[in-house]
Scaffold this motif. Sequence first.
Motif, PDB file in Angstrom:
ATOM      1  N   GLY A  73      38.334  46.554  42.769  1.00 28.27           N
ATOM      2  CA  GLY A  73      37.451  45.413  42.520  1.00 28.27           C
ATOM      3  C   GLY A  73      35.982  45.718  42.697  1.00 28.27           C
ATOM      4  O   GLY A  73      35.172  44.807  42.884  1.00 28.27           O
ATOM      5  N   CYS A  74      35.603  46.990  42.614  1.00 25.90           N
ATOM      6  CA  CYS A  74      34.197  47.364  42.777  1.00 25.90           C
ATOM      7  C   CYS A  74      33.356  46.826  41.616  1.00 25.90           C
ATOM      8  O   CYS A  74      33.792  46.836  40.470  1.00 25.90           O
ATOM      9  N   LYS A  75      32.165  46.382  41.924  1.00 24.17           N
ATOM     10  CA  LYS A  75      31.258  45.849  40.915  1.00 24.17           C
ATOM     11  C   LYS A  75      30.287  46.905  40.389  1.00 24.17           C
ATOM     12  O   LYS A  75      29.436  46.613  39.549  1.00 24.17           O
ATOM     13  N   THR A  76      30.411  48.127  40.883  1.00 24.86           N
ATOM     14  CA  THR A  76      29.520  49.211  40.459  1.00 24.86           C
ATOM     15  C   THR A  76      29.671  49.474  38.961  1.00 24.86           C
ATOM     16  O   THR A  76      30.774  49.473  38.426  1.00 24.86           O
ATOM     17  N   LEU A  77      28.541  49.696  38.296  1.00 24.83           N
ATOM     18  CA  LEU A  77      28.564  50.110  36.896  1.00 24.83           C
ATOM     19  C   LEU A  77      28.653  51.629  36.833  1.00 24.83           C
ATOM     20  O   LEU A  77      28.141  52.327  37.710  1.00 24.83           O
ATOM     21  N   PHE A  78      29.299  52.153  35.791  1.00 23.54           N
ATOM     22  CA  PHE A  78      29.509  53.592  35.694  1.00 23.54           C
ATOM     23  C   PHE A  78      28.966  54.153  34.388  1.00 23.54           C
ATOM     24  O   PHE A  78      29.163  53.576  33.317  1.00 23.54           O
ATOM     25  N   ILE A  79      28.293  55.290  34.504  1.00 23.28           N
ATOM     26  CA  ILE A  79      27.932  56.108  33.353  1.00 23.28           C
ATOM     27  C   ILE A  79      28.633  57.446  33.534  1.00 23.28           C
ATOM     28  O   ILE A  79      28.402  58.143  34.523  1.00 23.28           O
TER      29      ILE A  79
END
Length: 268
Positions: A73-79
Amino acid sequence: MYRAIVIDDEKWVVKSLIATIKDQDYFQVVEELYDGVSGLSYIQNSMPDLAFVDVRLPGMSGLELLKAAEEYGCKTLFIVISGHAEFAYAQKAMQHNAIGYCLKPFSRNELLDSMQKAYHILEKQKSVIQDPINVPPPRTFVPKSMTVSNRTVQTMLDYMMVHYCEDISIQTLADLCYINPNYASQLFKQETGTTFSSHLTNLRIQRAVHLLATTDMAVFLIASHVGYRDYFYFAKVFKKITGTTPTSYRKEVLGQNSEDGSDEESEP
């Protein structure tokens, strides 16, 4: 500035990436990590706003990290960053909430484009949360919320909770999340088990039910208040969802005659 981290097992790659993006004003790199397990642990504990993640990492691959973060459930965005220009990698990354896929050696423009996309997503999320116009006053009706693990779909759901009475479409949500509308529609159905239009209808009818039971607002005004400009279409949808007309529902709940400017025969 928002907080970013870089996860790659090659230190020179980390330093190269940081040097490439050092003059931008969106994110500050606050941590460097060199394996998937440590990267996931940091994300779970510190919840950075953005993470650059290599596809191939010791201990846990970048795609495994994205999947685990999504399930957590992490809200971190990923590239995702990679030395392999393979569609399969990019496709799998996008399935687990990655918003960008950048190849090594790094292109500054490519990195900045992905970071700008991340920045706009974070700003929109913040505006939905902080905008006092969109925050319901105390003791007013709030539609039943839905929670999913996919960050992109959760952003869509959160937006719909606030803007359900407005003229919104799947294109609205696609623009919000910077994705293709067809993909947005498929992803929404996959994660929620229902379509965008069905969920929007349910939110509106939930609101209408509440207003019918707790106010003496005219039914045609309630229709407009929850997003329907055509009263008769609203009554038709209401009956389809609840099994009864708006006027009948109000009479059953309140046990009184409704003086709403319409009668039983006027409803579908």
